[in-house]
Design an enzyme around this catalytic site. Structure first.
Site, mmCIF file in Angstrom:
data_model
loop_
_atom_site.group_PDB
_atom_site.id
_atom_site.type_symbol
_atom_site.label_atom_id
_atom_site.label_comp_id
_atom_site.label_asym_id
_atom_site.label_seq_id
_atom_site.Cartn_x
_atom_site.Cartn_y
_atom_site.Cartn_z
ATOM 1 N N LYS A 144 0.732 -1.045 0.151
ATOM 2 C CA LYS A 144 -0.047 0.120 -0.098
ATOM 3 C C LYS A 144 0.740 1.186 -0.076
ATOM 4 C CE LYS A 144 -3.944 0.384 2.334
ATOM 5 N NZ LYS A 144 -4.932 0.271 3.282
ATOM 6 N N GLU A 155 -18.944 -8.406 10.132
ATOM 7 C CA GLU A 155 -19.730 -7.799 11.093
ATOM 8 C C GLU A 155 -20.870 -8.682 11.499
ATOM 9 O OE1 GLU A 155 -18.532 -4.573 8.311
ATOM 10 O OE2 GLU A 155 -18.946 -6.704 8.087
ATOM 11 N N ARG A 201 -25.281 -5.350 7.241
ATOM 12 C CA ARG A 201 -24.723 -6.613 6.771
ATOM 13 C C ARG A 201 -24.972 -7.810 7.759
ATOM 14 N NH1 ARG A 201 -18.950 -6.133 3.714
ATOM 15 N NH2 ARG A 201 -19.863 -7.619 2.511
#
Length: 640
Positions: free
Chosen positions: A285, A371, A399
């Site tokens: 990244k 979640e 979700r």
């Protein structure tokens, strides 16, 4: 930086067709220019930087090798798609990213044929790409499904559910695992690249098929054993045993920044009749931009910044962010209550749980992008006597709705839901807007639903939730800074289901839930100037309703207006149902509900978003005057 970077080769590329006309020897220069363009653009607009920089070479290679848009390229989450947007005809608008009327910060079907599937939540890419692949297969049409997944998205169960079902696609499905922060395995230099090229080559695959046909002539036990041995041997070298077990042909790991490694492997995969294939690339990244590479979060999301120094434009200061108020308050409460613990789903700083974790590391749990698991984990903690706080963005809690219903509400377990990003969220747009949580939570038996009007109220609600052991309780609060009110040293345990009147009037009553309270008070000032005395109530609770307060105000006022930062089905719907049940509308009472419009609002400045939604003070005034058949000419016309 005062001038844009020089990009002579990139200037010749508007679409992937242009890219594919380049010689392979030119791709390194193109990638360098593309990276410079991304850095400059995000320096101008702000947005997600590190993830996009990490996939510059990968984006270039995919569009160079595969036939997009016939091959459907699906980016997981989509926040790494800025290089993709530049290469697919949107470079002229790239400096409008996340601005009102500009490009989305994520993939979006309405923007381009090169965005076949919109995404801003994680772990959807393999399922969607599988759908594209199988649809083309069933219709005998050309085109693969290509999923690029990374940035922790493999921590979500949905990715594995999709992989478990992927074998039906055959060679129509290619999954590219962009291994950046996950660090599943390092790219082992030239040997790794050589092995990846070899095991993806037509020669190797041909020999593999021949060996498979020959061994089938042996006993089933021997054939099966040899097949497993071959997969295990490759897995020992490459780390792909798990993916092989899920039915994928695994290739990798390879250096995702080395085009000389990437291109041949992707070409082999493209030309193979084996599949589905998982290509494991390792990237970094923030690659190619030192401030991002050296940052702890790799400049995941940034404000506008100076391209030369990397220094981000600082805010002007002011009140603390709501999530920080929550995190600090919870950490303080936990000092005296060992039962308090906190769960977040890969968003520790976004939810303020990082502050709690710093003070109480053994009681803070980051479950990853999971979640559903996080909510049921919290339910288990609650069932065993702990006081868990599940801190999850409103849009991400969607979700885990079945877990909220089945594992928490039905069992009446005291899980505390700290719901961040309630209401509209500005630059992140409709994919992250917390529009629906009031409606989807307040409909559930046993659930208590609160909304904080300011940071002091948020602190009180955090304490109230900590002390509430009778069942599940939720409290919602918006993105961004608070109003600047002081947070009391001694917190108040709010009486469940009771609101408060912040100013008294006689003709108009405004029932506010959440941070529209300031706009409600401004509207009341305007109405007072027109001779319409106005009561403003902070309802605090969407469930249970303060029915005593509502009934009193309905019996003593001519107009009642509800206002909330949520979709239809929330506070207004519950107030109307109560009024109907009690016959409070039978004598000419005028009730109006103000809520988010029935559409998905695009990204913009939050103030403009709320203007568009009709939830600022002028619209409240207009709603009251319209109910009274009154216009801005003054009170006399209304009285007439």
């Amino acid at each position: 930086m005062t001038s844009r970077p020089e990009t002579p080769l990139l200037d010749t590329v508007d679409t992937p067709d242009d890219l594919r006309r380049l010689d392979k020897s030119q791709l390194r220069q193109l990638a360098d220019e593309l990276r410079a363009e991304v850095i400059d653009a995000v320096g101008t607009t702000g947005g997600h930087l590190g993830s996009g920089l990490g996939v510059v070479e990968l984006t270039t290679a995919i569009h160079y090798v595969f036939d997009t848009p016939t091959d459907k390229l699906v980016w997981d989450v989509g926040h790494q798609c800025y290089p993709h947007k530049i290469l697919t005809g949107r470079r002229d608008r790239i400096r409008t990213l996340r601005q009102g009327g500009g490009l989305s910060g994520f993939t979006k079907r309405a923007e381009s044929e090169y965005d076949p599937f919109g995404a801003a939540h994680s772990s959807t890419s393999i399922s969607a790409a599988l759908g594209f692949a199988v649809a083309n297969k069933l219709q005998n049409r050309p085109g693969r499904g290509i999923a690029v997944i990374g940035d922790g998205a493999m921590s979500a169960g949905m990715a594995y559910e999709a992989m478990n079902n992927a074998e039906v696609a055959g060679n129509r499905l290619v999954v590219i695992l962009n291994d950046n922060d996950m660090s599943i395995a390092p790219p082992v230099g030239g040997l790794s690249a050589y092995l990846a090229r070899t095991v993806s080559s037509s020669e190797y695959l041909g020999l593999r098929n021949l060996a498979s046909r020959l061994t089938k002539k042996l006993s089933r036990k021997v054939h099966s054993g040899l097949e497993k041995a071959e997969e295990y041997a490759r897995g020992m070298v490459t780390g792909g045993t798990l993916f092989e077990e899920l039915g994928f042909y695994y290739v990798g790991p390879i250096d995702g920044h080395n085009l000389e490694h990437l291109i041949p492997v992707l070409e082999n995969v493209r030309d193979s009749d084996q599949g589905p294939v998982l290509v494991h690339v390792v990237t970094k990244k923030g690659k190619g931009y030192a401030p991002a590479e050296n940052s702890a979060d790799k400049y995941h999301g940034v404000a506008k910044f100076d391209v030369i120094t990397g220094e981000q434009k600082k805010s002007k200061g002011g009140p603390p962010a709501f999530q920080d108020v929550f995190g600090d308050t919870l950490a303080k409460l936990a000092q005296n209550d060992p039962r308090i613990c906190a769960i977040t789903a890969a968003m520790p700083s976004g939810t303020g749980i990082d502050r709690f974790a710093k003070a109480h590391p053994s009681r803070a749990f980051d479950v990853g992008i999971a979640e559903q698991h996080g909510v049921t984990f919290a339910a288990g903690l609650a069932a065993q006597g702990m006081r868990p706080f599940a801190a999850i963005y409103s849009t991400f809690l969607q979700r885990a709705y079945d877990q909220v219903v089945h594992d928490v509400a039905i069992q009446n377990l005291p899980v505390r839901f700290a719901i961040d990003r309630a209401g509209l969220v500005g630059a992140d747009g409709c994919t992250h807007a917390g529009s629906f949580d009031i409606a989807y939570l307040a409909t559930l038996p046993n659930m208590v639903v609160m909304a904080a009007a300011d940071e002091a109220e948020l602190a009180h609600m955090t304490y109230t939730a900590a002390e509430y052991d009778e069942g599940p309780i939720a409290f919602r609060y918006p993105r961004g800074a608070g109003t600047g009110v002081a947070i009391p040293e001694t917190l108040e345990k709010l009486p469940i289901g009771k609101g408060r009147v912040v100013r008294e009037g006689a003709k108009v009553a405004i029932l506010s839930l959440g941070t529209r309270l300031e706009e409600a008070k401004k509207a009341a000032d305007t109405l007072e100037a027109k001779g319409l005395t106005t009561t403003v109530a902070d309802m605090r609770f969407a469930k249970p309703l303060d029915t005593d307060l509502i009934a009193r105000l309905m019996r003593s006022h001519e107009v009642v207006v509800t206002i909330e930062e949520g979709a239809v089905g929330g506070l207004g719907a519950h107030v109307l149902t109560f009024a109907s049940d009690e016959g409070l509308t039978d004598n000419g009472l005028k009730i109006r509900t103000m809520r988010l419009p029935d559409l998905f609002q695009d990204h913009d400045d939050p103030a403009r978003q709320y203007d568009e939604a009709g939830l600022n003070a002028p619209q409240i005034v207009d709603t009251v005057l319209a109910a009274l058949r009154h216009n801005s000419a003054g009170v006399e016309e209304a009285r007439a």
